[in-house]
Enzyme design. Structure first.
Site, PDB file in Angstrom:
ATOM      1  CG  HIS A   1      -2.069   0.928   1.075  1.00  0.00           C
ATOM      2  ND1 HIS A   1      -1.967   2.264   1.326  1.00  0.00           N
ATOM      3  CD2 HIS A   1      -3.343   0.695   0.657  1.00  0.00           C
ATOM      4  CE1 HIS A   1      -3.141   2.826   1.073  1.00  0.00           C
ATOM      5  NE2 HIS A   1      -3.990   1.913   0.664  1.00  0.00           N
TER       6      HIS A   1
ATOM      7  CG  ASP B   1      -9.333  -4.365  -2.219  1.00  0.00           C
ATOM      8  OD1 ASP B   1     -10.442  -4.540  -1.675  1.00  0.00           O
ATOM      9  OD2 ASP B   1      -9.005  -3.314  -2.765  1.00  0.00           O
TER      10      ASP B   1
HETATM   11  N1  ACO Z   1       4.134  -7.453  -4.915  1.00  0.00           N
HETATM   12  C1  ACO Z   1       5.482  -7.450  -5.083  1.00  0.00           C
HETATM   13  N2  ACO Z   1       6.271  -6.391  -4.889  1.00  0.00           N
HETATM   14  C2  ACO Z   1       5.679  -5.257  -4.508  1.00  0.00           C
HETATM   15  C3  ACO Z   1       4.278  -5.165  -4.305  1.00  0.00           C
HETATM   16  C4  ACO Z   1       3.498  -6.328  -4.510  1.00  0.00           C
HETATM   17  N3  ACO Z   1       2.180  -6.316  -4.335  1.00  0.00           N
HETATM   18  N4  ACO Z   1       3.968  -3.914  -3.932  1.00  0.00           N
HETATM   19  C5  ACO Z   1       5.114  -3.238  -3.895  1.00  0.00           C
HETATM   20  N5  ACO Z   1       6.157  -4.040  -4.249  1.00  0.00           N
HETATM   21  C6  ACO Z   1       7.571  -3.702  -4.253  1.00  0.00           C
HETATM   22  C7  ACO Z   1       7.954  -2.901  -5.503  1.00  0.00           C
HETATM   23  O1  ACO Z   1       8.357  -3.735  -6.552  1.00  0.00           O
HETATM   24  C8  ACO Z   1       9.080  -2.053  -4.953  1.00  0.00           C
HETATM   25  O2  ACO Z   1      10.227  -2.849  -4.858  1.00  0.00           O
HETATM   26  P1  ACO Z   1      11.707  -2.215  -5.122  1.00  0.00           P
HETATM   27  O3  ACO Z   1      11.908  -1.199  -4.043  1.00  0.00           O
HETATM   28  O4  ACO Z   1      12.631  -3.369  -5.081  1.00  0.00           O
HETATM   29  O5  ACO Z   1      11.637  -1.576  -6.503  1.00  0.00           O
HETATM   30  C9  ACO Z   1       8.639  -1.735  -3.527  1.00  0.00           C
HETATM   31  O6  ACO Z   1       7.825  -2.845  -3.152  1.00  0.00           O
HETATM   32  C10 ACO Z   1       7.852  -0.428  -3.406  1.00  0.00           C
HETATM   33  O7  ACO Z   1       6.745  -0.522  -4.283  1.00  0.00           O
HETATM   34  P2  ACO Z   1       6.098   0.690  -5.068  1.00  0.00           P
HETATM   35  O8  ACO Z   1       5.458   0.184  -6.316  1.00  0.00           O
HETATM   36  O9  ACO Z   1       7.098   1.796  -5.203  1.00  0.00           O
HETATM   37  O10 ACO Z   1       5.005   1.147  -4.028  1.00  0.00           O
HETATM   38  P3  ACO Z   1       3.781   2.072  -4.333  1.00  0.00           P
HETATM   39  O11 ACO Z   1       3.474   2.785  -3.088  1.00  0.00           O
HETATM   40  O12 ACO Z   1       4.019   2.904  -5.554  1.00  0.00           O
HETATM   41  O13 ACO Z   1       2.618   1.037  -4.725  1.00  0.00           O
HETATM   42  C11 ACO Z   1       0.706  -0.347  -4.655  1.00  0.00           C
HETATM   43  C12 ACO Z   1       1.547   0.721  -3.921  1.00  0.00           C
HETATM   44  C13 ACO Z   1       0.315   0.178  -6.067  1.00  0.00           C
HETATM   45  C14 ACO Z   1      -0.569  -0.608  -3.871  1.00  0.00           C
HETATM   46  C15 ACO Z   1       1.554  -1.631  -4.781  1.00  0.00           C
HETATM   47  O14 ACO Z   1       1.922  -2.099  -3.505  1.00  0.00           O
HETATM   48  C16 ACO Z   1       0.824  -2.732  -5.560  1.00  0.00           C
HETATM   49  O15 ACO Z   1       0.884  -2.739  -6.797  1.00  0.00           O
HETATM   50  N6  ACO Z   1       0.128  -3.670  -4.851  1.00  0.00           N
HETATM   51  C17 ACO Z   1      -0.636  -4.703  -5.507  1.00  0.00           C
HETATM   52  C18 ACO Z   1      -1.965  -4.139  -5.986  1.00  0.00           C
HETATM   53  C19 ACO Z   1      -2.932  -3.906  -4.844  1.00  0.00           C
HETATM   54  O16 ACO Z   1      -3.146  -4.773  -4.003  1.00  0.00           O
HETATM   55  N7  ACO Z   1      -3.573  -2.729  -4.881  1.00  0.00           N
HETATM   56  C20 ACO Z   1      -4.600  -2.378  -3.882  1.00  0.00           C
HETATM   57  C21 ACO Z   1      -4.176  -1.196  -3.086  1.00  0.00           C
HETATM   58  S1  ACO Z   1      -5.310  -0.920  -1.790  1.00  0.00           S
HETATM   59  C22 ACO Z   1      -6.658  -0.201  -2.519  1.00  0.00           C
HETATM   60  O17 ACO Z   1      -6.641   0.435  -3.531  1.00  0.00           O
HETATM   61  C23 ACO Z   1      -7.875  -0.396  -1.784  1.00  0.00           C
END
Ligand code: ACO
Length: 444
Positions: free
Chosen positions: A321, A379
């Site tokens: 998140h 979720d």
């Molecule tokens: N699976 C694997 N790796 C992940 C995930 C994940 N679900 N989420 C983040 N990471 C990793 C990224 O690859 C990144 O790694 P790095 O530092 O080695 O490059 C690090 O964690 C930081 O991730 P970001 O993408 O920079 O984090 P951001 O805050 O931009 O993204 C998000 C947040 C979009 C929710 C992300 O965690 C994601 O895509 N999750 C899966 C989708 C999801 O469940 N969305 C629902 C959100 S809650 C809602 O809307 C109600």
């Protein structure tokens, strides 16, 4: 300053702190004021930056930018705290209802008994939609995604309510709030029935908000349908948990669209479209697809290896998140309800739930997720409850939209009611070609 319920109502409090800025090329200095909210990190007011130094800040994805001031929802992502108008989500989930939460978000305080009865009555009596709007559903292809239908129909509502669309009239804004919260379930049910090819079921004003929603989904004209009270209770809980989440992507979209003075139906429709993406509201749909793809517990290590491989582009859906870097408080609440619903529906041995639990357990011990502070979000479990309630996957994000409408409208009202409101207009770092002359086609 403190209001009667003990909430600090002071806004934009100046602190003694400033950020000193030095332009090393010109030697020009300026000090940027630091402002405090009632709780949470201070913010540096950079409004003077462009005026004094001719520069903008660069912050793609708003990683370090507060886009607005707001009194609605507070999140402490490190501590796993979520407050609606100051009330902890755990208390609201245990004691309140979605309708009361919608009132709270939009009015700033909990209603007394009469206010709640009046609000509930008004929402109940606004559930029908114009027949012409219903006929519009016939224009969609049979396999249209329900989110496509819902966003289009919500935008079309602006063609029906000319009498109450003066955004500067507080009474018109209130009528809009009642209408959109009341009609979203009806519109969503119509989208569902359209996809099924079943006749539309009209709303029933003798039922509460969630029972009516389930009735419109599952009843057919040829036999009576009784709503399971646990199903209605589970749905009500899901709606409370999804009702608001401060300046998330869809809420910011509603604010940006609304900041142009566009009518509120257009702004909410923009929010529905933004919610659709798999990184936002589409995640619960993606979680179930992911669980099915993994298939069995034995396949979890192979799947997680793929997730950790940056070249694969695979993410563990329902994990991570932007704001929560600790357990999402909503995920804890929902996990408990998930067990209750599945036990009651006789699906306690649901293989997807077992798989989800094992996946969660393994990921929470894995260095990749631990070091990045990736925890299950709301979720991760909501899709499993929705499927236990018989709601098809394509409708999951629509359910989210019904809930988030309460928050979207609250934010839209807060923005429009603020006399200092400005059109939202971000700037950019331009990296395209510098000025060049047009070449006639024959010479290219
Ligand atoms: N699976 C694997 N790796 C992940 C995930 C994940 N679900 N989420 C983040 N990471 C990793 C990224 O690859 C990144 O790694 P790095 O530092 O080695 O490059 C690090 O964690 C930081 O991730 P970001 O993408 O920079 O984090 P951001 O805050 O931009 O993204 C998000 C947040 C979009 C929710 C992300 O965690 C994601 O895509 N999750 C899966 C989708 C999801 O469940 N969305 C629902 C959100 S809650 C809602 O809307 C109600």
């Amino acid at each position: 300053m403190r209001s009667r319920d003990g909430v600090n109502t002071a806004t934009r409090t100046m602190t003694n702190k400033t950020f000193e800025l030095l332009d090393t090329s010109t030697g020009k200095k300026s000090s940027l004021p630091v402002r405090s909210g009632t709780v949470g990190p201070d913010v540096v007011d950079i409004a003077a930056l462009n005026k004094d130094h001719g520069v903008f800040t660069f912050d793609p994805g708003f990683m370090a930018t507060a886009s607005t001031e707001s009194k609605i929802t507070y999140i402490d992502g490190d501590a796993g705290v979520l407050l609606y108008r100051g009330y902890p989500i755990e208390q609201l989930a245990a004691q309140s209802s979605f309708i009361e939460v919608a009132y709270l978000l939009n009015n700033g305080a909990l209603p007394d008994a009469k206010q709640l009865a009046d609000f509930t009555a008004s929402i109940t009596r606004h559930t029908m939609v114009n027949e012409s709007l219903l006929r519009m559903f016939n224009g969609f292809h049979y396999n249209a995604h329900p989110m496509a239908m819902v966003s289009a129909i919500v935008a079309s509502m602006s063609a029906f309510y000319h009498d109450s669309m003066d955004i500067h009239n507080p009474r018109h804004r209130e009528i809009f709030m009642h209408r959109i919260i009341a009609k979203l379930p009806t519109i969503s049910a119509a989208a569902y029935k359209r996809a099924l090819g079943q006749p539309f079921i009209y709303p029933r004003n003798d039922l509460d908000y969630c029972s009516n929603l389930l009735h419109m989904f599952y009843a057919v004209p040829c036999e009576p349908y009784h709503v399971d009270p646990l199903a209605a209770q589970a749905l009500d809980l899901l709606l409370i948990l999804h009702a608001d989440h401060e300046q998330n992507a869809s809420t910011s979209t509603v604010r940006l669209a609304g900041s142009t003075g566009a009518n509120p139906y257009a702004a909410i429709s923009a929010g529905v479209s933004a919610l659709w993406g798999p990184a936002h509201g589409g995640a619960n749909e993606a979680v179930l697809e992911m669980l099915e793809e993994i298939g069995t517990v034995d396949n979890i290590p192979k799947f997680l290896a793929q997730v950790k491989d940056k070249a694969s582009n695979v993410r563990l859906m329902g994990f991570g998140h932007r704001v929560y870097k600790n357990f999402d408080p909503r995920a804890k609440i929902i996990r408990e309800m998930c067990h209750k619903v599945l036990a009651k529906m006789g699906r306690a041995d649901n293989p997807l739930l077992e798989l989800a639990q094992r996946l969660e357990e393994i990921a929470l011990k894995d260095e990749y997720f631990v070091s990045r502070k990736l925890y299950p979000n709301v979720d991760f479990y909501s899709g499993i409850i929705y499927s236990a309630l018989g709601i098809p996957r394509s409708m999951f994000t629509v359910m989210f939209a019904i809930a988030r409408t309460a928050g979207w409208v609250a934010h839209w009202q807060e923005m429009i009611g603020d006399p200092s409101m400005k059109i939202g207009r971000p700037r950019q770092l331009y990296t395209g070609p510098v000025k060049r002359d047009y070449t006639p086609i024959a010479k290219r």
